[in-house]
Scaffold this motif. Structure first.
Motif, PDB file in Angstrom:
ATOM      1  N   GLU A 144       2.370   4.755   0.840  1.00 20.44           N
ATOM      2  CA  GLU A 144       2.512   5.402   2.142  1.00 20.44           C
ATOM      3  C   GLU A 144       1.411   6.436   2.375  1.00 20.44           C
ATOM      4  O   GLU A 144       0.841   6.528   3.462  1.00 20.44           O
ATOM      5  CB  GLU A 144       3.887   6.070   2.198  1.00 20.44           C
ATOM      6  CG  GLU A 144       4.247   6.552   3.568  1.00 20.44           C
ATOM      7  CD  GLU A 144       5.736   6.829   3.703  1.00 20.44           C
ATOM      8  OE1 GLU A 144       6.543   6.184   3.006  1.00 20.44           O
ATOM      9  OE2 GLU A 144       6.083   7.705   4.527  1.00 20.44           O
ATOM     10  N   LYS A 145       1.094   7.159   1.343  1.00 24.58           N
ATOM     11  CA  LYS A 145       0.066   8.176   1.491  1.00 24.58           C
ATOM     12  C   LYS A 145      -1.304   7.554   1.752  1.00 24.58           C
ATOM     13  O   LYS A 145      -2.140   8.115   2.441  1.00 24.58           O
ATOM     14  CB  LYS A 145      -0.008   9.049   0.219  1.00 24.58           C
ATOM     15  CG  LYS A 145       1.143  10.013   0.077  1.00 24.58           C
ATOM     16  CD  LYS A 145       1.036  11.144   1.083  1.00 24.58           C
ATOM     17  CE  LYS A 145       2.298  11.956   1.240  1.00 24.58           C
ATOM     18  NZ  LYS A 145       2.530  12.917   0.187  1.00 24.58           N
ATOM     19  N   LEU A 188       0.842  -1.186   0.000  1.00 25.57           N
ATOM     20  CA  LEU A 188       0.000   0.000   0.000  1.00 25.57           C
ATOM     21  C   LEU A 188       0.881   1.242   0.000  1.00 25.57           C
ATOM     22  O   LEU A 188       1.844   1.313   0.756  1.00 25.57           O
ATOM     23  CB  LEU A 188      -0.892   0.010   1.243  1.00 25.57           C
ATOM     24  CG  LEU A 188      -2.033  -0.979   1.252  1.00 25.57           C
ATOM     25  CD1 LEU A 188      -2.734  -0.979   2.600  1.00 25.57           C
ATOM     26  CD2 LEU A 188      -3.031  -0.634   0.151  1.00 25.57           C
ATOM     27  N   ILE A 246      -1.786   4.846   3.434  1.00 27.19           N
ATOM     28  CA  ILE A 246      -1.785   4.489   4.858  1.00 27.19           C
ATOM     29  C   ILE A 246      -2.224   5.681   5.704  1.00 27.19           C
ATOM     30  O   ILE A 246      -3.094   5.571   6.570  1.00 27.19           O
ATOM     31  CB  ILE A 246      -0.380   4.043   5.312  1.00 27.19           C
ATOM     32  CG1 ILE A 246       0.088   2.832   4.538  1.00 27.19           C
ATOM     33  CG2 ILE A 246      -0.358   3.768   6.817  1.00 27.19           C
ATOM     34  CD1 ILE A 246      -0.741   1.603   4.768  1.00 27.19           C
TER      35      ILE A 246
END
Lengths: 213, 213
Positions: B9-10, B7, B12
């Motif tokens: 990072e943003k 996924l 998340i």
DNA sequence: ATAACACTGTTAATAAATTAACAAATAAAT
DNA sequence: ATTTATTTGTTAATTTATTAACAGTGTTAT
């Protein structure tokens, strides 16, 4: 000073960080610094440093790297405004106080000149050099002191109301540390920061790392 | 639960924010929510919401959008770890206290279970339900309580030292609110946040906006 | 002198993140 | 029944950000 209108947002953030790192180096009596030194201080790559510095049109010298004072000044010319800008803190709880004392002593063009709270125990006191006023006076003081930015540290339940007042009185930038996102018109620059998101993100990566073994 | 290893990072970060927005909606007795509603709450586009939700493998219904409880649970399954994770705050000044009280009441799998300070006036007191210990006991308590994450709110001058101790004792994630960047080995997830950078960035855009007229 | 080294500056390549575009689906309205 | 209005899911396009690659150049060592 050409083309600086379209500096990437991330570069702006890093410029601020470069400056702080440069000031630290200056305190250590250094006069010059290499891209890789600056990079190490910020946990980024030397290329990125060089690229950012290229974007702002500065050049270092080949043998000594960048002249620290010059670079500090140039960064200031880009991110500060000459007249300086004034900010206020709305909400004088722990977070508000932390921010005020955090800024105290850091010499920037940016100053926090007022705090606001609703609690009578706090109003008319001075904390870390910053006077705290009752929130009823907020509009008046923002106008009279020519404050352009506000840091919101009130409870989430008050966030919407406060933001609305700030917009009405003409604040141009808001940093919202409240857990509740707020809405502002396009001409007001808004940044939301939520500590829980930060911590949850860390928790996710800690979990993920631990699963990779 | 496939593919969730990568996924962005943003995404998340946004998942954490979605969850909080969803909880607010749930409190307002809503059962379903549309992507554009969620988007409006976070100041992002509906496409982004749909895309993120696609990435975690959830599907809404065409007519009613997303089922709030289901989505909350799924997000929890991704970003929380079942056993829960414990965090501590190092530095019980204003910022440390602000963080502790901020988390208090927010029910997550994530809990702050200890604070540390060097000041005798603070140790052995309980603030917002979290006991404060002397920093000499830090290693012992982190180990015995199985704490995996630390939030640093000490003065910048102490940052390096504290980070080092945290790493040695086995902390896996650090959130550094100190103005001084620290160094940690690769297996420790580090996030640095500096309020001054945030405010300077806002100042820059305020200045820039004002020049565009 | 000249070779080796250690930098910067910059273009090109890659990766990450966002946005656009649109098919598919379904309820409601006519 | 059929059209209209909405909304999701997803691929493709675009934009933004980072990284790689390397030429250019002063400095030092030989």
């Amino acid at each position: 000073m050409i083309m600086l209108n379209k500096l990437p947002e991330k570069t702006i953030e890093r410029l601020s960080q470069y400056r702080r790192a440069l000031l630290i180096s200056l305190n250590n009596l250094k006069h010059h610094i290499y891209s890789h030194e600056l990079a190490a201080m910020l946990h980024i790559t030397p290329v990125q440093v060089r690229r950012d510095i290229m974007l702002i049109g500065y050049s270092g010298t080949l043998r000594h790297g960048y002249e620290i004072k010059e670079l500090i000044n140039l960064i200031g010319a880009i991110i500060d405004s000459e007249e300086g800008q004034k900010a206020c803190v709305v909400g004088s709880g722990n977070l508000g106080k932390a921010i005020v004392s955090y800024f105290n002593g850091k010499r920037t063009k940016l100053t926090i000149v007022a705090a606001f709270d609703i609690n009578p125990d706090k109003v008319n006191r001075v904390y870390a050099g910053v006077p705290c006023y009752h929130i009823d006076q907020m509009s008046k003081i923002i106008k009279s002191d020519n404050i352009t930015m506000a840091i919101m540290t009130v409870p989430g339940s008050e966030a919407a109301r406060v933001a609305e007042s700030l917009v009405i009185v003409g604040i141009k930038g808001i940093l919202n540390y409240t857990p509740t996102p707020v809405n502002v018109p396009d001409n007001v620059y808004l940044q939301e920061y939520d500590m829980i998101t930060s911590l949850e993100k860390i928790a996710y990566f800690v979990k993920k790392n631990s699963q990779e073994f």
